[in-house]
Design an enzyme around this catalytic site. Structure first.
Site, PDB file in Angstrom:
ATOM      1  N   GLY A  63      32.750  72.605  18.440  1.00 24.82           N
ATOM      2  CA  GLY A  63      34.027  72.138  18.950  1.00 24.82           C
ATOM      3  C   GLY A  63      35.252  72.879  18.465  1.00 24.82           C
ATOM      4  O   GLY A  63      36.345  72.650  18.983  1.00 24.82           O
ATOM      5  N   GLY A  65      35.646  76.125  18.651  1.00 25.75           N
ATOM      6  CA  GLY A  65      35.789  77.378  19.378  1.00 25.75           C
ATOM      7  C   GLY A  65      36.942  77.321  20.357  1.00 25.75           C
ATOM      8  O   GLY A  65      37.800  76.440  20.300  1.00 25.75           O
ATOM      9  N   ASP A  88      31.452  70.541  14.376  1.00 27.14           N
ATOM     10  CA  ASP A  88      31.251  71.960  14.104  1.00 27.14           C
ATOM     11  C   ASP A  88      30.708  72.068  12.691  1.00 27.14           C
ATOM     12  O   ASP A  88      30.593  71.065  11.979  1.00 27.14           O
ATOM     13  CB  ASP A  88      32.583  72.733  14.235  1.00 27.14           C
ATOM     14  CG  ASP A  88      32.361  74.188  14.670  1.00 27.14           C
ATOM     15  OD1 ASP A  88      31.603  74.898  13.984  1.00 27.14           O
ATOM     16  OD2 ASP A  88      32.929  74.596  15.695  1.00 27.14           O
ATOM     17  N   ILE A  89      30.382  73.293  12.268  1.00 27.68           N
ATOM     18  CA  ILE A  89      29.955  73.512  10.880  1.00 27.68           C
ATOM     19  C   ILE A  89      31.109  74.028  10.034  1.00 27.68           C
ATOM     20  O   ILE A  89      30.965  74.214   8.830  1.00 27.68           O
ATOM     21  CB  ILE A  89      28.780  74.503  10.788  1.00 27.68           C
ATOM     22  CG1 ILE A  89      29.188  75.884  11.312  1.00 27.68           C
ATOM     23  CG2 ILE A  89      27.561  73.969  11.509  1.00 27.68           C
ATOM     24  CD1 ILE A  89      28.188  76.966  10.982  1.00 27.68           C
ATOM     25  N   ASP A 106      25.341  70.619  12.539  1.00 31.95           N
ATOM     26  CA  ASP A 106      24.665  71.909  12.626  1.00 31.95           C
ATOM     27  C   ASP A 106      23.576  71.780  13.692  1.00 31.95           C
ATOM     28  O   ASP A 106      22.615  71.042  13.517  1.00 31.95           O
ATOM     29  CB  ASP A 106      24.060  72.255  11.261  1.00 31.95           C
ATOM     30  CG  ASP A 106      23.309  73.575  11.261  1.00 31.95           C
ATOM     31  OD1 ASP A 106      23.224  74.220  12.331  1.00 31.95           O
ATOM     32  OD2 ASP A 106      22.796  73.969  10.190  1.00 31.95           O
ATOM     33  N   ILE A 107      23.723  72.515  14.796  1.00 30.20           N
ATOM     34  CA  ILE A 107      22.770  72.374  15.902  1.00 30.20           C
ATOM     35  C   ILE A 107      21.385  72.884  15.545  1.00 30.20           C
ATOM     36  O   ILE A 107      20.409  72.586  16.247  1.00 30.20           O
ATOM     37  CB  ILE A 107      23.269  73.089  17.166  1.00 30.20           C
ATOM     38  CG1 ILE A 107      23.462  74.586  16.899  1.00 30.20           C
ATOM     39  CG2 ILE A 107      24.533  72.443  17.688  1.00 30.20           C
ATOM     40  CD1 ILE A 107      23.641  75.399  18.150  1.00 30.20           C
ATOM     41  N   TYR A 195      23.346  87.497  24.541  1.00 31.62           N
ATOM     42  CA  TYR A 195      24.201  86.392  25.010  1.00 31.62           C
ATOM     43  C   TYR A 195      23.847  86.029  26.450  1.00 31.62           C
ATOM     44  O   TYR A 195      23.633  84.861  26.775  1.00 31.62           O
ATOM     45  CB  TYR A 195      25.660  86.828  24.893  1.00 31.62           C
ATOM     46  CG  TYR A 195      26.665  85.825  25.423  1.00 31.62           C
ATOM     47  CD1 TYR A 195      26.780  84.556  24.861  1.00 31.62           C
ATOM     48  CD2 TYR A 195      27.532  86.170  26.459  1.00 31.62           C
ATOM     49  CE1 TYR A 195      27.719  83.649  25.333  1.00 31.62           C
ATOM     50  CE2 TYR A 195      28.470  85.278  26.932  1.00 31.62           C
ATOM     51  CZ  TYR A 195      28.567  84.015  26.365  1.00 31.62           C
ATOM     52  OH  TYR A 195      29.503  83.130  26.843  1.00 31.62           O
TER      53      TYR A 195
END
Length: 403
Positions: A63, A65, A88-89, A106-107, A195
Site C-alpha cells: 500500500g 507504492g 506494507d512491510i 508481508d505477502i 515483471y
C-alpha cells in the site's frame, strides 16, 4: 529561471541537518518455491460474506507504492475510514499512518497474511505488492519471489475466504510479438521481462481460480500511471513523472527513452476511478476477468512540448537507457479498451493537456507550501540568532563594581 531553484537553495541552507533517503524497498524473502500448505477440498472455513448494501472490509497490500495511498483515500471516502486497511512491510510516513488503519503485512508470510484477513474480516483485497519492470530486471530472484510466490499466497487466501480480489496487470504483460497499435484485450503476449511474465502469470492464475474455484477475480491492465504526489519507482514509464519534478526544480530534464517512443499513459485519478468502478461492477456485466484500460498515448517529445507551454525555459535532452528502451519497444503503443467501455462504462477524464495542467497545479501548491515553510524557518532562524546575540552581549557586559 524556475522558481524552485532559488527556493531549494534557500531551504537547503536553512535545513543543513535535514535529509531524505529514497531507495528501493527490499522485501524479506521467507519462502520461495512450492507452498508448504495444502487446503483440503472439504475443509470448513469461516468466511464472511456481505450484501451489496453493506460496506466491504478492504485490505490493500503493497500500500505504500504509487497507487496504494491514493486508493485507500478514495475507498475510505466511499466506505468509511475504518473499513480500509493499508498494509506494507515498510514504515509509513506520519500523515499516512494517521490517515487510517495501517498494518504490517508481508505477502511472502502466508500465515501472517491469513491472520490479517481472518482477524479483520476482510472481504475485498487489492494486491499491489510487486517489483516494477526495470527494478525486477536488476533482481530477478526477488521479483520472482514477490511477484509470483506472493501472488500464490494471495490467491489461496482469497479463494479460501471468499474474497473479491483485484490484481493489477500492466502494458508490461505484452511482448514484441504482440500487436502494438492498437493492442486488444486478447492477443499474443509473450513478454520478455520478469515483471511482464509475472503479470501474465497473475492474469491466467486469477482466471483459472475464477473458473476452477469460483474466485471473484478482477484485473485491469494499467498503462503508465502519472501522479504528482509520488516519486518514480523504477518503472520504464517513470520519465513521464520525472519531467515535471525536474522542470520545477532545475529547468533541465534528461529522458532515458527515445523522443519518439509512444506508450499509453493515464493520470492517477483516472486509474483509481477505473479500479473502483470495475470492483463495483456487477459480476454479470463482466464478459472477461482482465481488461485493458487507457486514456491517452504520447511520446516523450510530445509530453515535453506540452510541458514547455508551462515552463518555456525547460531544456530537454535524451540519454537513452538501453534496458528501458528495449522494454518500451516491446510494449503497446495504444491500448484497445473498447470492452471495458462497453461492459462497465469506463470513461477517462484526463487527456494530455488536462494531465499537464493538473500536474503543474498540484506541484504549484507544493511550491507555495515550500515557500511558506522557508519563510517561517527563516523567521525562526532570525529569532534564534537575535536571542543568541543578545545572550552573548549580556555575557560580555562588565560586572558592576561597588566601592
Amino acid at each position: 529561471m524556475p522558481i524552485v531553484k532559488n527556493v531549494s537553495r534557500a531551504v537547503s541552507q536553512l535545513l543543513q541537518s535535514s535529509g531524505c533517503g529514497c531507495g528501493i524497498s527490499i522485501v524479506p524473502v521467507r519462502c520461495i518455491g512450492v507452498s508448504p500448505r495444502q487446503v483440503a477440498s472439504d475443509a470448513s472455513f469461516h468466511s464472511v460474506s456481505f450484501s451489496e448494501s453493506d460496506h466491504p472490509r478492504v485490505l490493500i497490500t503493497g500500500g505504500l507504492g504509487q497507487l496504494g495511498v491514493g486508493l485507500a483515500k478514495l475507498l475510505r471516502k466511499r466506505f468509511g475510514k475504518n473499513n480500509v486497511i493499508l498494509s506494507d512491510i515498510r514504515k509509513p510516513a506520519d500523515h499516512v499512518f494517521h490517515s487510517g488503519p495501517f498494518i504490517y503485512s508481508d505477502i511472502l508470510d502466508y500465515k501472517n497474511l491469513r491472520e490479517i484477513v481472518v482477524n479483520n474480516r476482510i472481504t475485498w483485497l487489492f494486491h499491489y505488492s510487486a517489483l516494477l519492470s526495470a527494478v525486477g530486471e536488476a533482481n530477478v530472484p526477488l521479483a520472482r519471489a514477490v511477484n509470483i510466490t506472493g501472488l500464490h499466497n494471495v490467491l489461496d487466501i482469497a479463494a479460501e475466504h471468499n474474497l473479491r480480489l483485484f490484481v493489477p496487470s500492466t502494458i508490461g504483460a505484452f511482448g514484441p510479438t504482440s500487436p502494438r497499435d492498437p493492442t486488444p484485450d486478447l492477443c499474443i503476449q509473450r513478454p520478455r521481462t520478469i515483471y511482464g511474465v509475472s503479470k501474465v502469470h497473475a492474469e491466467l492464475m486469477g482466471e483459472y481460480y475464477h473458473y476452477r474455484y469460483g474466485l471473484d477475480f478482477r484485473c485491469l491492465r494499467y498503462p503508465g500511471i502519472i501522479s504528482a504526489d509520488s516519486q518514480p519507482g523504477g518503472g520504464t514509464t517513470d520519465y513521464a513523472v520525472q519531467i515535471f519534478h525536474d522542470a520545477m526544480k532545475t529547468g533541465k530534464f534528461q529522458c532515458n527513452l527515445k523522443p519518439d517512443t509512444r506508450l499509453p499513459m493515464m493520470y492517477i485519478d483516472d486509474c483509481l476511478k477505473a479500479t473502483l468502478e470495475v470492483m463495483e461492477a456487477p459480476a454479470e456485466a463482466l464478459s472477461m476477468r482482465t481488461y485493458n484500460i487507457s486514456a491517452m498515448s504520447f511520446t516523450p517529445e510530445e509530453l515535453a512540448q506540452e510541458v514547455q507551454k508551462h515552463v518555456p525555459e525547460l531544456q530537454v535532452t535524451y540519454n537513452v537507457d538501453e534496458v528501458r528502451q528495449a522494454i518500451a519497444d516491446s510494449w503497446p503503443m495504444n491500448f484497445d479498451d473498447s470492452n471495458a467501455r462497453r461492459d462497465w462504462g469506463w470513461k477517462h477524464d484526463y487527456d494530455l493537456p488536462e494531465l499537464v495542467s493538473t500536474m503543474f497545479s498540484f506541484l504549484g501548491q507544493e511550491i507555495q507550501e515550500l515557500l511558506h515553510i522557508s519563510r517561517l524557518q527563516a523567521g525562526v532562524v532570525a529569532i534564534l540568532v537575535r536571542n543568541q546575540t543578545l545572550r552573548g552581549i549580556q555575557r560580555l557586559k562588565p560586572s558592576p563594581s561597588y566601592s
